[in-house]
Each structure stands twice: as C-alpha cells, then as structure tokens.
Design a protein around this motif. Structure first.
Motif, PDB file in Angstrom:
ATOM      1  N   GLN A  38       0.828  -1.207   0.000  1.00 56.88           N
ATOM      2  CA  GLN A  38       0.000   0.000   0.000  1.00 56.88           C
ATOM      3  C   GLN A  38       0.861   1.255   0.000  1.00 56.88           C
ATOM      4  O   GLN A  38       0.570   2.223  -0.707  1.00 56.88           O
ATOM      5  CB  GLN A  38      -0.941  -0.002   1.204  1.00 56.88           C
ATOM      6  CG  GLN A  38      -2.021  -1.049   1.105  1.00 56.88           C
ATOM      7  CD  GLN A  38      -2.875  -1.129   2.346  1.00 56.88           C
ATOM      8  OE1 GLN A  38      -2.511  -0.622   3.408  1.00 56.88           O
ATOM      9  NE2 GLN A  38      -4.021  -1.778   2.222  1.00 56.88           N
ATOM     10  N   ARG A  39       1.915   1.238   0.796  1.00 54.19           N
ATOM     11  CA  ARG A  39       2.821   2.386   0.854  1.00 54.19           C
ATOM     12  C   ARG A  39       3.462   2.625  -0.512  1.00 54.19           C
ATOM     13  O   ARG A  39       3.589   3.759  -0.956  1.00 54.19           O
ATOM     14  CB  ARG A  39       3.897   2.136   1.915  1.00 54.19           C
ATOM     15  CG  ARG A  39       4.871   3.263   2.048  1.00 54.19           C
ATOM     16  CD  ARG A  39       5.914   2.956   3.109  1.00 54.19           C
ATOM     17  NE  ARG A  39       6.754   4.122   3.288  1.00 54.19           N
ATOM     18  CZ  ARG A  39       7.190   4.548   4.441  1.00 54.19           C
ATOM     19  NH1 ARG A  39       6.881   3.913   5.546  1.00 54.19           N
ATOM     20  NH2 ARG A  39       7.945   5.613   4.515  1.00 54.19           N
ATOM     21  N   VAL A  41       2.345   1.924  -3.518  1.00 55.28           N
ATOM     22  CA  VAL A  41       1.412   2.511  -4.474  1.00 55.28           C
ATOM     23  C   VAL A  41       1.190   3.989  -4.180  1.00 55.28           C
ATOM     24  O   VAL A  41       1.247   4.831  -5.078  1.00 55.28           O
ATOM     25  CB  VAL A  41       0.077   1.737  -4.492  1.00 55.28           C
ATOM     26  CG1 VAL A  41      -0.964   2.454  -5.325  1.00 55.28           C
ATOM     27  CG2 VAL A  41       0.305   0.328  -5.021  1.00 55.28           C
ATOM     28  N   SER A  42       0.974   4.322  -2.926  1.00 59.45           N
ATOM     29  CA  SER A  42       0.736   5.734  -2.599  1.00 59.45           C
ATOM     30  C   SER A  42       1.981   6.580  -2.859  1.00 59.45           C
ATOM     31  O   SER A  42       1.869   7.722  -3.321  1.00 59.45           O
ATOM     32  CB  SER A  42       0.266   5.893  -1.155  1.00 59.45           C
ATOM     33  OG  SER A  42       1.271   5.542  -0.242  1.00 59.45           O
ATOM     34  N   GLU A  43       3.167   6.027  -2.609  1.00 64.45           N
ATOM     35  CA  GLU A  43       4.402   6.761  -2.899  1.00 64.45           C
ATOM     36  C   GLU A  43       4.559   7.007  -4.397  1.00 64.45           C
ATOM     37  O   GLU A  43       5.037   8.071  -4.800  1.00 64.45           O
ATOM     38  CB  GLU A  43       5.624   6.005  -2.384  1.00 64.45           C
ATOM     39  CG  GLU A  43       5.830   6.112  -0.896  1.00 64.45           C
ATOM     40  CD  GLU A  43       7.058   5.356  -0.417  1.00 64.45           C
ATOM     41  OE1 GLU A  43       7.693   4.643  -1.223  1.00 64.45           O
ATOM     42  OE2 GLU A  43       7.381   5.486   0.769  1.00 64.45           O
ATOM     43  N   VAL A  45       2.159   7.353  -6.634  1.00 63.91           N
ATOM     44  CA  VAL A  45       1.224   8.414  -7.018  1.00 63.91           C
ATOM     45  C   VAL A  45       1.752   9.774  -6.554  1.00 63.91           C
ATOM     46  O   VAL A  45       1.771  10.742  -7.321  1.00 63.91           O
ATOM     47  CB  VAL A  45      -0.187   8.132  -6.451  1.00 63.91           C
ATOM     48  CG1 VAL A  45      -1.116   9.316  -6.666  1.00 63.91           C
ATOM     49  CG2 VAL A  45      -0.763   6.868  -7.078  1.00 63.91           C
ATOM     50  N   ASP A  46       2.191   9.847  -5.304  1.00 74.11           N
ATOM     51  CA  ASP A  46       2.710  11.108  -4.767  1.00 74.11           C
ATOM     52  C   ASP A  46       3.930  11.588  -5.552  1.00 74.11           C
ATOM     53  O   ASP A  46       4.062  12.784  -5.845  1.00 74.11           O
ATOM     54  CB  ASP A  46       3.091  10.957  -3.295  1.00 74.11           C
ATOM     55  CG  ASP A  46       1.884  10.753  -2.392  1.00 74.11           C
ATOM     56  OD1 ASP A  46       0.745  11.014  -2.839  1.00 74.11           O
ATOM     57  OD2 ASP A  46       2.086  10.319  -1.234  1.00 74.11           O
TER      58      ASP A  46
END
Length: 82
Positions: A38-39, A41-43, A45-46
């Motif tokens: 999860q981390r 994927v969010s990284e 995108v960010d």
C-alpha cells in the motif's frame, strides 16, 4: 557533471535495490508486506504528482530525477534498517 544520462542510469540501478527489498517484504505475506504494498502505491502516485508539479513550475528533468533519487535513497535506508 555527467549529465542527465548518468543520473537516470543511477536512478535505475539504485531502484533495483529497493525493488528487491520491497518484493521480499511483500512476498512474505505478512501484515508488514501488505502495508509495504500500500505504501509503495501511494508513494508512486505522490512522486508522479510531485514530478509533474516540478516540471509545470519550470523545473528541469535533472531536478526531477534528483528528487526521485532522494526518495529511492530514503526507501533503501528505511527498508535496510529492518
């Protein structure tokens, strides 16, 4: 000093270390592995948003690559400390 090709090549090489550590953690099937996925994927995108912002503000591709390398370095340090 070496130009954009050197930085891009180094980013690719440095990223392989992080990819390997992340895959090992995710493959464990543990809660920590799920959290890492999860981390990750969010990284991603960010980082893409940050890169777009930098370029729209007049930043150079070299600056974007340098920033990505900072993120990769931080992830390598975090993952290797475990």
């Amino acid at each position: 000093m070496f130009g954009p090709w050197y930085s891009a090549t180094m980013l690719a090489l440095e990223s392989q270390t992080v990819i390997g550590m992340r895959l090992a953690k995710i493959a464990s099937g543990s809660e920590a592995g799920r959290a890492e996925a999860q981390r990750m994927v969010s990284e991603k995108v960010d980082a893409a948003i940050e890169a777009a912002d930098m370029l729209l503000a007049g930043g150079s591709p070299d600056a974007v690559i340098a920033r990505y390398r900072e993120h990769v370095r931080a992830n390598a340090e975090r993952l290797s400390a475990l």
